[in-house]
Design a protein around this motif. Structure first.
Motif, PDB file in Angstrom:
ATOM      1  N   CYS A 103       8.841  34.937  26.427  1.00 28.81           N
ATOM      2  CA  CYS A 103       9.997  34.876  25.407  1.00 28.81           C
ATOM      3  C   CYS A 103      11.442  35.502  26.094  1.00 28.81           C
ATOM      4  O   CYS A 103      11.225  36.484  26.758  1.00 28.81           O
ATOM      5  N   SER A 104      12.282  34.690  26.300  1.00 31.92           N
ATOM      6  CA  SER A 104      13.636  35.227  26.433  1.00 31.92           C
ATOM      7  C   SER A 104      14.205  35.766  25.459  1.00 31.92           C
ATOM      8  O   SER A 104      14.139  35.418  24.462  1.00 31.92           O
ATOM      9  N   PHE A 105      15.408  36.596  25.963  1.00 30.62           N
ATOM     10  CA  PHE A 105      16.118  37.547  25.285  1.00 30.62           C
ATOM     11  C   PHE A 105      17.611  37.297  25.330  1.00 30.62           C
ATOM     12  O   PHE A 105      18.121  38.306  25.589  1.00 30.62           O
ATOM     13  N   GLU A 106      17.796  36.033  25.415  1.00 28.20           N
ATOM     14  CA  GLU A 106      19.188  35.603  25.586  1.00 28.20           C
ATOM     15  C   GLU A 106      20.059  35.750  24.355  1.00 28.20           C
ATOM     16  O   GLU A 106      19.722  36.183  23.393  1.00 28.20           O
ATOM     17  N   GLU A 107      21.428  35.523  24.524  1.00 27.46           N
ATOM     18  CA  GLU A 107      22.493  35.985  23.223  1.00 27.46           C
ATOM     19  C   GLU A 107      22.028  34.966  22.018  1.00 27.46           C
ATOM     20  O   GLU A 107      22.191  35.801  20.918  1.00 27.46           O
ATOM     21  N   ASP A 108      21.558  33.892  21.981  1.00 25.81           N
ATOM     22  CA  ASP A 108      21.482  33.103  21.026  1.00 25.81           C
ATOM     23  C   ASP A 108      19.719  33.180  20.545  1.00 25.81           C
ATOM     24  O   ASP A 108      19.220  32.602  19.615  1.00 25.81           O
ATOM     25  N   GLY A 109      19.083  34.218  21.149  1.00 25.00           N
ATOM     26  CA  GLY A 109      17.524  34.222  20.830  1.00 25.00           C
ATOM     27  C   GLY A 109      17.229  34.962  19.289  1.00 25.00           C
ATOM     28  O   GLY A 109      18.554  35.416  18.813  1.00 25.00           O
ATOM     29  N   ILE A 110      16.252  34.807  18.756  1.00 26.23           N
ATOM     30  CA  ILE A 110      15.666  35.482  17.753  1.00 26.23           C
ATOM     31  C   ILE A 110      15.823  36.908  17.673  1.00 26.23           C
ATOM     32  O   ILE A 110      16.432  37.880  16.979  1.00 26.23           O
ATOM     33  N   ILE A 111      15.624  37.609  19.216  1.00 34.49           N
ATOM     34  CA  ILE A 111      15.752  38.806  19.500  1.00 34.49           C
ATOM     35  C   ILE A 111      16.711  38.759  20.807  1.00 34.49           C
ATOM     36  O   ILE A 111      16.370  37.835  21.636  1.00 34.49           O
ATOM     37  N   SER A 112      17.835  39.276  20.752  1.00 33.97           N
ATOM     38  CA  SER A 112      18.483  39.365  22.201  1.00 33.97           C
ATOM     39  C   SER A 112      18.642  40.878  22.625  1.00 33.97           C
ATOM     40  O   SER A 112      18.947  41.884  21.826  1.00 33.97           O
ATOM     41  N   THR A 113      18.425  40.988  24.003  1.00 32.61           N
ATOM     42  CA  THR A 113      18.849  42.341  24.729  1.00 32.61           C
ATOM     43  C   THR A 113      19.991  42.116  25.725  1.00 32.61           C
ATOM     44  O   THR A 113      19.794  42.597  26.756  1.00 32.61           O
ATOM     45  N   ALA A 114      20.678  40.980  25.391  1.00 32.39           N
ATOM     46  CA  ALA A 114      21.761  40.696  26.273  1.00 32.39           C
ATOM     47  C   ALA A 114      21.213  40.263  27.528  1.00 32.39           C
ATOM     48  O   ALA A 114      21.773  40.494  28.953  1.00 32.39           O
ATOM     49  N   GLY A 115      20.158  39.259  27.648  1.00 35.90           N
ATOM     50  CA  GLY A 115      19.574  39.054  28.661  1.00 35.90           C
ATOM     51  C   GLY A 115      18.178  39.471  28.740  1.00 35.90           C
ATOM     52  O   GLY A 115      17.822  40.477  28.211  1.00 35.90           O
ATOM     53  N   GLY A 116      17.260  38.944  29.817  1.00 34.44           N
ATOM     54  CA  GLY A 116      16.024  39.379  30.091  1.00 34.44           C
ATOM     55  C   GLY A 116      14.978  38.526  29.362  1.00 34.44           C
ATOM     56  O   GLY A 116      15.124  37.806  28.650  1.00 34.44           O
ATOM     57  N   ALA A 117      13.679  38.889  29.714  1.00 37.73           N
ATOM     58  CA  ALA A 117      12.587  38.056  29.188  1.00 37.73           C
ATOM     59  C   ALA A 117      11.541  38.940  29.293  1.00 37.73           C
ATOM     60  O   ALA A 117      11.076  39.994  30.149  1.00 37.73           O
ATOM     61  N   ILE A 118      10.433  38.436  28.649  1.00 39.42           N
ATOM     62  CA  ILE A 118       9.046  39.356  28.585  1.00 39.42           C
ATOM     63  C   ILE A 118       7.813  38.039  28.944  1.00 39.42           C
ATOM     64  O   ILE A 118       8.068  36.922  28.516  1.00 39.42           O
ATOM     65  N   ALA A 119       6.766  38.781  29.407  1.00 40.24           N
ATOM     66  CA  ALA A 119       5.572  37.847  29.549  1.00 40.24           C
ATOM     67  C   ALA A 119       4.439  38.733  29.309  1.00 40.24           C
ATOM     68  O   ALA A 119       4.227  40.095  29.819  1.00 40.24           O
TER      69      ALA A 119
END
Length: 331
Positions: free
Chosen positions: A158-174
């Motif tokens: 899951c990526s956490f970009e600006e338009d994501g359901i969750i945003s961390t100002a960038g980044g992603a999880i596996a």
């Protein structure tokens, strides 16, 4: 803001407890055990592919709707790609993946669920008996009956970009439910841990949003239903399935445009509504003439528009978008 400021006050803005807490919370939320969270989505893809332990030159299947970054990382790591058509839900066609296994020796599959879409069953993909990477960047919290996004993949991204359901100002999880994949992900991370892990300041943003995600999704769905009702009053058609068991997350509101798409964009802009081509950044853009090979994907690639949908839309903005949706099919 409070979460970020508290992290700064604690003078622990680098990777630490907040990062670990975020991974734990996210894993529990989608039913996984553990994983890693990084600053870069491309690194998360690369680490996940490495965790599959495929031979160099192996072929990986992914749909034309997948983001271009996948093709870039897959090729950079020395693997081959097999592009599939999509099914009625916009996910990789199982029949096409089977063809790829026979023709091109496909060894793994990326299941990217676009625009809040969702699979209706797990068995077909699992019966392929190849590793599955599931990308829930746009489908997080979508549901189909008892199924929820994140239940399919051996490794879930899951990526956490600006338009994501969750945003961390960038980044992603596996994350994964399987110990061997979790161990492989962490072993890969150990090589560059200091420089690649998501800082606590960013993780704190994710934690706050994850804790409040139920109310966020409820608001997104409320707006989605209002848009859907307005669209039905006109001649427009939703990209997403109308199946009664499907409950989208409200990531965006995608509409299939039967008339000239540029005219639809101009019509929306006249009312101050910024819409965008839904698959502008997808792999499939260069295959729009390949109708015979990808009959299900080609239409949406060229005719799907995404209308803005986020929890903090003002009521006046919602009303304006509803007005546009009632007429967008008549342009």
């Amino acid at each position: 803001m409070d979460a970020v400021l508290q992290t700064m006050v604690d003078e622990k803005i680098g990777p630490g407890e907040k990062k670990r807490e975020f991974v734990k919370l996210f894993s529990a939320f989608i039913g996984s055990k553990d994983g890693i969270v990084l600053r870069s989505f491309s690194d998360v893809i690369a680490y996940s592919l490495s965790a599959l332990n495929l031979e160099k030159g192996s072929t990986i299947a992914l749909s034309l709707f997948s983001p271009k970054i996948y093709e870039y990382v897959i090729k950079k790591m020395g693997y081959e790609t097999y592009f599939t058509d999509v099914d009625e839900f916009g996910l990789p066609s199982i029949e096409d993946v089977q063809n790829g296994m026979e023709i091109s020796g496909v060894k793994a599959i990326v299941v990217f669920s676009p625009l809040g879409s969702m699979y209706k069953e797990l068995e077909g993909y699992r019966e392929l008996s190849i590793p599955i990477i599931e990308d829930v960047s746009e489908s997080l919290c979508s549901e189909f009956g008892e199924l929820k996004a994140g239940m399919l993949g051996d490794i879930v991204l899951c990526s956490f970009e600006e338009d994501g359901i969750i945003s961390t100002a960038g980044g992603a999880i596996a994350v994964s439910r399987k110990d061997d994949y979790i161990d492989a992900l962490k072993k890969e991370l150990d090589k560059t841990k200091r420089y690649n892990e998501l800082p606590d300041m960013n993780a704190s943003l994710g934690i706050v949003q994850l804790v409040k995600i139920e109310s966020t999704i409820e608001r997104r769905r409320e707006i989605f239903k209002a848009f859907q009702q307005s669209l039905q009053k006109g001649d427009g058609k939703s990209f997403l399935s109308g199946n009664i068991n499907f409950n989208p997350n409200g990531f965006t509101f995608p509409v299939m445009i039967e008339t000239r798409i540029d005219e639809a964009i101009a019509f929306a802009e006249k009312y101050g509504i910024e819409v965008r081509r839904s698959f502008k950044d997808s792999i499939g853009n260069r295959f729009q003439e390949k109708y015979d090979r990808y009959p299900n994907a080609v239409g949406p690639l060229s005719r799907c528009l995404s209308f803005p949908l986020y929890p903090f839309l003002k009521s006046t903005d919602v009303d304006t978008i509803e007005k546009v949706l009632r007429h967008v099919g008549q342009i």
